[in-house]
Motif scaffolding. Structure first.
Motif, mmCIF file in Angstrom:
data_model
loop_
_atom_site.group_PDB
_atom_site.id
_atom_site.type_symbol
_atom_site.label_atom_id
_atom_site.label_comp_id
_atom_site.label_asym_id
_atom_site.label_seq_id
_atom_site.Cartn_x
_atom_site.Cartn_y
_atom_site.Cartn_z
ATOM 1 N N UNK A 277 -16.443 -15.040 -5.118
ATOM 2 C CA UNK A 277 -17.175 -13.979 -6.402
ATOM 3 C C UNK A 277 -17.000 -14.500 -7.829
ATOM 4 N N UNK A 278 -14.983 -14.454 -7.528
ATOM 5 C CA UNK A 278 -14.426 -14.706 -8.630
ATOM 6 C C UNK A 278 -14.935 -16.037 -9.532
ATOM 7 N N UNK A 279 -15.379 -17.216 -8.632
ATOM 8 C CA UNK A 279 -16.388 -18.476 -8.997
ATOM 9 C C UNK A 279 -16.760 -18.185 -9.887
ATOM 10 N N UNK A 280 -18.045 -17.898 -9.044
ATOM 11 C CA UNK A 280 -19.626 -18.191 -9.357
ATOM 12 C C UNK A 280 -19.250 -16.671 -10.129
ATOM 13 N N UNK A 281 -19.420 -15.841 -10.764
ATOM 14 C CA UNK A 281 -18.688 -14.835 -11.805
ATOM 15 C C UNK A 281 -18.409 -15.583 -13.252
ATOM 16 N N UNK A 282 -17.114 -16.497 -13.206
ATOM 17 C CA UNK A 282 -16.843 -17.236 -13.634
ATOM 18 C C UNK A 282 -17.902 -18.016 -14.935
ATOM 19 N N UNK A 283 -17.961 -18.504 -13.502
ATOM 20 C CA UNK A 283 -18.951 -20.241 -14.158
ATOM 21 C C UNK A 283 -20.397 -19.590 -14.678
ATOM 22 N N UNK A 284 -21.411 -18.257 -13.699
ATOM 23 C CA UNK A 284 -22.262 -17.908 -14.558
ATOM 24 C C UNK A 284 -21.884 -17.391 -16.047
ATOM 25 N N UNK A 285 -20.719 -16.921 -15.787
ATOM 26 C CA UNK A 285 -20.663 -16.345 -17.637
ATOM 27 C C UNK A 285 -20.742 -17.233 -18.645
ATOM 28 N N UNK A 286 -19.899 -18.835 -18.025
ATOM 29 C CA UNK A 286 -19.266 -19.623 -19.010
ATOM 30 C C UNK A 286 -20.925 -20.112 -19.866
ATOM 31 N N UNK A 287 -21.588 -20.381 -18.652
ATOM 32 C CA UNK A 287 -22.768 -20.589 -18.669
ATOM 33 C C UNK A 287 -24.059 -19.583 -19.259
ATOM 34 N N UNK A 288 -23.831 -18.736 -19.470
ATOM 35 C CA UNK A 288 -24.407 -17.811 -20.386
ATOM 36 C C UNK A 288 -24.125 -17.632 -21.743
ATOM 37 N N UNK B 127 -24.905 -22.962 -6.829
ATOM 38 C CA UNK B 127 -24.387 -24.046 -5.931
ATOM 39 C C UNK B 127 -22.784 -24.412 -6.563
ATOM 40 N N UNK B 128 -22.612 -24.640 -7.171
ATOM 41 C CA UNK B 128 -20.731 -24.796 -8.139
ATOM 42 C C UNK B 128 -20.195 -24.082 -7.069
ATOM 43 N N UNK B 129 -20.804 -22.504 -6.688
ATOM 44 C CA UNK B 129 -19.563 -21.452 -5.673
ATOM 45 C C UNK B 129 -20.294 -21.792 -4.784
#
Length: 137
Positions: free
Chosen positions: A12-23, A63-65
């Motif tokens: 959850x942490x890595x999925x959220x963090x990665x999606x926010x960076x891409x946003x 995919x990354x998470x």
């Protein structure tokens, strides 16, 4: 904390963090288009393209998470044992490859893209300021 809850927390942490960076990258590109590129051509930004970009962010983040769950990288307890995340001291080839790929895709590329587009925005604004100073001076 059980291993399953640890993996879930890390996911959850890595999925959220990665999606926010891409946003943030999408927002930066949107700002560039709205401030610099599209007003020159008088073209509106289509909402469907914005939605598609954000959907792409979600898909790439997923995919990354999920990759560590499939064996490409590893989730586990972090160094102090207080939280869960990527196992940074994973010495396997796939673990090292995932960490290098993750740092490149999730940090180096987004920061580079954002830096370039904000530099272009600043450059365009400076040109406008110089132009208006000559007109109203």
């Amino acid at each position: 904390m059980s291993e399953a809850s640890c993996v879930y927390e890390a996911f959850v942490n890595y999925y959220s963090g990665t999606s926010f960076m891409f946003y943030h990258v999408c927002i930066t590109v949107r700002r560039y288009l709205g401030i610099v590129a599209l007003p020159l051509n008088n073209v509106p930004i289509e909402k469907s393209r914005v939605a598609l970009a954000f959907a792409g962010c979600q898909l790439l983040s997923l995919v990354l998470a999920v990759s560590p769950l499939l064996g490409f990288g590893t989730y586990g307890l972090e160094a102090h044992g207080t939280s869960c995340g990527l196992v940074w001291n994973d010495r396997s080839i796939t673990g090292k490859a995932y960490l290098i790929m993750r740092e490149t895709v999730c940090y180096v590329l987004p920061v580079t893209i954002m830096g370039i587009f904000y530099a272009l925005i600043i450059k365009a604004i400076r040109v406008l300021i110089i132009h208006y100073k000559h007109i109203y001076a």
